[in-house]
Structure formats: C-alpha cells, structure tokens
Design a protein around this motif. Structure first.
Motif, PDB file in Angstrom:
ATOM      1  N   ASN A   1       0.828  -1.208   0.000  1.00  0.00           N
ATOM      2  CA  ASN A   1       0.000   0.000   0.000  1.00  0.00           C
ATOM      3  C   ASN A   1       0.859   1.254   0.000  1.00  0.00           C
ATOM      4  OD1 ASN A   1      -2.317  -1.538  -0.015  1.00  0.00           O
ATOM      5  ND2 ASN A   1      -2.578  -1.472   2.205  1.00  0.00           N
ATOM      6  N   ASN A   2       1.968   1.219   0.743  1.00  0.00           N
ATOM      7  CA  ASN A   2       2.866   2.363   0.774  1.00  0.00           C
ATOM      8  C   ASN A   2       3.470   2.613  -0.603  1.00  0.00           C
ATOM      9  OD1 ASN A   2       5.847   3.413   1.181  1.00  0.00           O
ATOM     10  ND2 ASN A   2       4.577   4.216   2.844  1.00  0.00           N
ATOM     11  N   HIS A   3       3.775   1.542  -1.322  1.00  0.00           N
ATOM     12  CA  HIS A   3       4.339   1.728  -2.663  1.00  0.00           C
ATOM     13  C   HIS A   3       3.316   2.329  -3.615  1.00  0.00           C
ATOM     14  CE1 HIS A   3       6.910  -0.012  -6.189  1.00  0.00           C
ATOM     15  NE2 HIS A   3       6.949   1.285  -6.130  1.00  0.00           N
ATOM     16  N   PHE A   4       2.045   1.942  -3.478  1.00  0.00           N
ATOM     17  CA  PHE A   4       1.015   2.581  -4.292  1.00  0.00           C
ATOM     18  C   PHE A   4       1.026   4.091  -4.058  1.00  0.00           C
ATOM     19  CE2 PHE A   4      -1.248  -1.574  -4.759  1.00  0.00           C
ATOM     20  CZ  PHE A   4      -1.430  -1.525  -6.121  1.00  0.00           C
ATOM     21  N   GLU A   5       1.136   4.502  -2.807  1.00  0.00           N
ATOM     22  CA  GLU A   5       1.142   5.933  -2.480  1.00  0.00           C
ATOM     23  C   GLU A   5       2.372   6.628  -3.048  1.00  0.00           C
ATOM     24  OE1 GLU A   5       0.904   5.836   1.767  1.00  0.00           O
ATOM     25  OE2 GLU A   5      -1.129   5.002   1.746  1.00  0.00           O
ATOM     26  N   GLY A   6       3.538   6.028  -2.844  1.00  0.00           N
ATOM     27  CA  GLY A   6       4.776   6.634  -3.334  1.00  0.00           C
ATOM     28  C   GLY A   6       4.869   6.650  -4.846  1.00  0.00           C
ATOM     29  N   LEU A   7       4.330   5.619  -5.484  1.00  0.00           N
ATOM     30  CA  LEU A   7       4.406   5.513  -6.932  1.00  0.00           C
ATOM     31  C   LEU A   7       3.595   6.605  -7.626  1.00  0.00           C
ATOM     32  CD1 LEU A   7       5.774   3.751  -9.065  1.00  0.00           C
ATOM     33  CD2 LEU A   7       3.762   2.277  -9.032  1.00  0.00           C
ATOM     34  N   ILE A   8       2.543   7.059  -7.002  1.00  0.00           N
ATOM     35  CA  ILE A   8       1.758   8.161  -7.579  1.00  0.00           C
ATOM     36  C   ILE A   8       2.626   9.414  -7.683  1.00  0.00           C
ATOM     37  CG2 ILE A   8      -0.175   9.748  -7.182  1.00  0.00           C
ATOM     38  CD1 ILE A   8      -1.620   7.311  -5.858  1.00  0.00           C
ATOM     39  N   LEU A   9       3.271   9.788  -6.598  1.00  0.00           N
ATOM     40  CA  LEU A   9       4.112  10.993  -6.608  1.00  0.00           C
ATOM     41  C   LEU A   9       5.319  10.821  -7.524  1.00  0.00           C
ATOM     42  CD1 LEU A   9       4.057  11.923  -2.815  1.00  0.00           C
ATOM     43  CD2 LEU A   9       2.880  13.082  -4.701  1.00  0.00           C
ATOM     44  N   PHE A  10       5.938   9.641  -7.469  1.00  0.00           N
ATOM     45  CA  PHE A  10       7.098   9.379  -8.325  1.00  0.00           C
ATOM     46  C   PHE A  10       6.680   9.420  -9.796  1.00  0.00           C
ATOM     47  CE2 PHE A  10       9.998   6.288 -10.429  1.00  0.00           C
ATOM     48  CZ  PHE A  10      11.159   7.048 -10.340  1.00  0.00           C
ATOM     49  N   GLY A  11       5.541   8.849 -10.116  1.00  0.00           N
ATOM     50  CA  GLY A  11       5.046   8.877 -11.491  1.00  0.00           C
ATOM     51  C   GLY A  11       4.817  10.294 -11.984  1.00  0.00           C
ATOM     52  N   ILE A  12       4.241  11.126 -11.130  1.00  0.00           N
ATOM     53  CA  ILE A  12       4.038  12.536 -11.492  1.00  0.00           C
ATOM     54  C   ILE A  12       5.384  13.213 -11.738  1.00  0.00           C
ATOM     55  CG2 ILE A  12       3.292  14.791 -10.610  1.00  0.00           C
ATOM     56  CD1 ILE A  12       1.027  13.214  -9.116  1.00  0.00           C
ATOM     57  N   ALA A  13       6.332  12.997 -10.844  1.00  0.00           N
ATOM     58  CA  ALA A  13       7.655  13.617 -10.974  1.00  0.00           C
ATOM     59  C   ALA A  13       8.332  13.194 -12.279  1.00  0.00           C
ATOM     60  CB  ALA A  13       8.523  13.245  -9.770  1.00  0.00           C
ATOM     61  N   VAL A  14       8.293  11.912 -12.575  1.00  0.00           N
ATOM     62  CA  VAL A  14       8.934  11.397 -13.788  1.00  0.00           C
ATOM     63  C   VAL A  14       8.246  11.945 -15.031  1.00  0.00           C
ATOM     64  CG1 VAL A  14       9.314   9.302 -15.147  1.00  0.00           C
ATOM     65  CG2 VAL A  14       9.931   9.353 -12.727  1.00  0.00           C
ATOM     66  N   MET A  15       6.937  11.981 -15.037  1.00  0.00           N
ATOM     67  CA  MET A  15       6.234  12.483 -16.213  1.00  0.00           C
ATOM     68  C   MET A  15       6.527  13.967 -16.443  1.00  0.00           C
ATOM     69  SD  MET A  15       5.038   9.798 -17.448  1.00  0.00           S
ATOM     70  CE  MET A  15       4.249  10.541 -18.851  1.00  0.00           C
ATOM     71  N   VAL A  16       6.541  14.740 -15.373  1.00  0.00           N
ATOM     72  CA  VAL A  16       6.822  16.180 -15.517  1.00  0.00           C
ATOM     73  C   VAL A  16       8.228  16.398 -16.060  1.00  0.00           C
ATOM     74  CG1 VAL A  16       7.176  18.310 -14.209  1.00  0.00           C
ATOM     75  CG2 VAL A  16       5.140  16.929 -13.792  1.00  0.00           C
ATOM     76  N   ILE A  17       9.199  15.687 -15.482  1.00  0.00           N
ATOM     77  CA  ILE A  17      10.591  15.889 -15.902  1.00  0.00           C
ATOM     78  C   ILE A  17      10.806  15.383 -17.331  1.00  0.00           C
ATOM     79  CG2 ILE A  17      11.921  13.825 -15.224  1.00  0.00           C
ATOM     80  CD1 ILE A  17      12.754  17.322 -14.039  1.00  0.00           C
ATOM     81  N   SER A  18      10.114  14.312 -17.703  1.00  0.00           N
ATOM     82  CA  SER A  18      10.283  13.745 -19.053  1.00  0.00           C
ATOM     83  C   SER A  18       9.571  14.567 -20.113  1.00  0.00           C
ATOM     84  CB  SER A  18       9.779  12.300 -19.075  1.00  0.00           C
ATOM     85  OG  SER A  18      10.554  11.497 -18.213  1.00  0.00           O
TER      86      SER A  18
END
Length: 132
Positions: A59-76
């Motif tokens: 469950n914690n990874h689901f939460e962290g993956l949302i923010l990480f996904g946003i960060a990666v998409m913005v930077i890419s």
C-alpha cells in the motif's frame, strides 16, 4: 526512453512483484474463499505479522508511486532529464526494492530511512522540474 521513465517502468514492475509477494501468503493464510470473495466479513483468522507488513509495504508503494510517477512524467515531458534526475529516479527504485524486506522483517529505523530516500528523491525531481 529517458532514464527516469525506465526507472518508473521498473518501479511499476516491482509493484506487480510486490503484489505477488503479498498475495501468495495472504491466500495461504486467509484461504481463497475469503480472498476470492467479496470480503463482506472479517476473515476467520488474521494474517501473520509478516504478511500484514507486506500488505502495508504494498500500500505504501502505491502511495509513493503516484508521486514518483508525477515527478517522472513532468521531468520527461518538459525535457528536463539530467544526471541528477536520473540518479534520483534510480535512488527511488533502489529504495523501494530495499523497503520491501526492511518492512517485512520490521527493520526499524532502517525502514523509515529507506522510505525517506525514496521520498526525497521524488521531491528533488519535482523541485528540479520547477526551477528555472
């Protein structure tokens, strides 16, 4: 594909592996009648501590993956990939890999420190994206 997108893809695959690491013992402990059902009632017996920890780590990874996904998409999408953001993306991925056994075996305070590495890596990517 940028290094950050590669790390994101690997993090998503890790999420799937993590689900299996939790689902197998959960099915064995709770029975497929419960896990395959509607779960309208509490299970007959609780999960073991380790299986419950694996569920919380998932469950914690689901939460962290949302923010990480946003960060990666913005930077890419903005074309701001750099050595720093790539290093942060892989630091996040390594932290998430290490977080699973650290949480499963109750390795405190290491679990929290590993989590902080992933969180700070994501934060740095987001900050780099908004800096001029």
């Amino acid at each position: 594909m940028t290094p950050e997108l590669t790390a994101l893809t690997l993090a998503a695959l890790l999420q799937m592996v993590q689900f299996i690491l939790f689902a197998l013992p959960a099915n064995l402990e709770l029975g497929t009648r419960y896990t395959g059902g509607s779960r309208d009632y509490a299970p007959d017996k609780p999960m073991s501590k380790r299986t419950a920890r694996l569920q919380r780590a998932l469950n914690n990874h689901f939460e962290g993956l949302i923010l990480f996904g946003i960060a990666v998409m913005v930077i890419s999408v903005s074309g701001q990939s750099s050595g720093l953001t790539a290093a942060c993306a892989y630091a996040y991925l390594i932290a998430r890999i290490l977080y699973i056994p650290a949480y499963a075996y109750g390795l405190n305070p290491w679990r929290s420190l590993i989590w902080a590495v992933g969180f700070l890596s994501t934060l740095i990517i987001l900050v780099v994206a908004i800096l001029p």
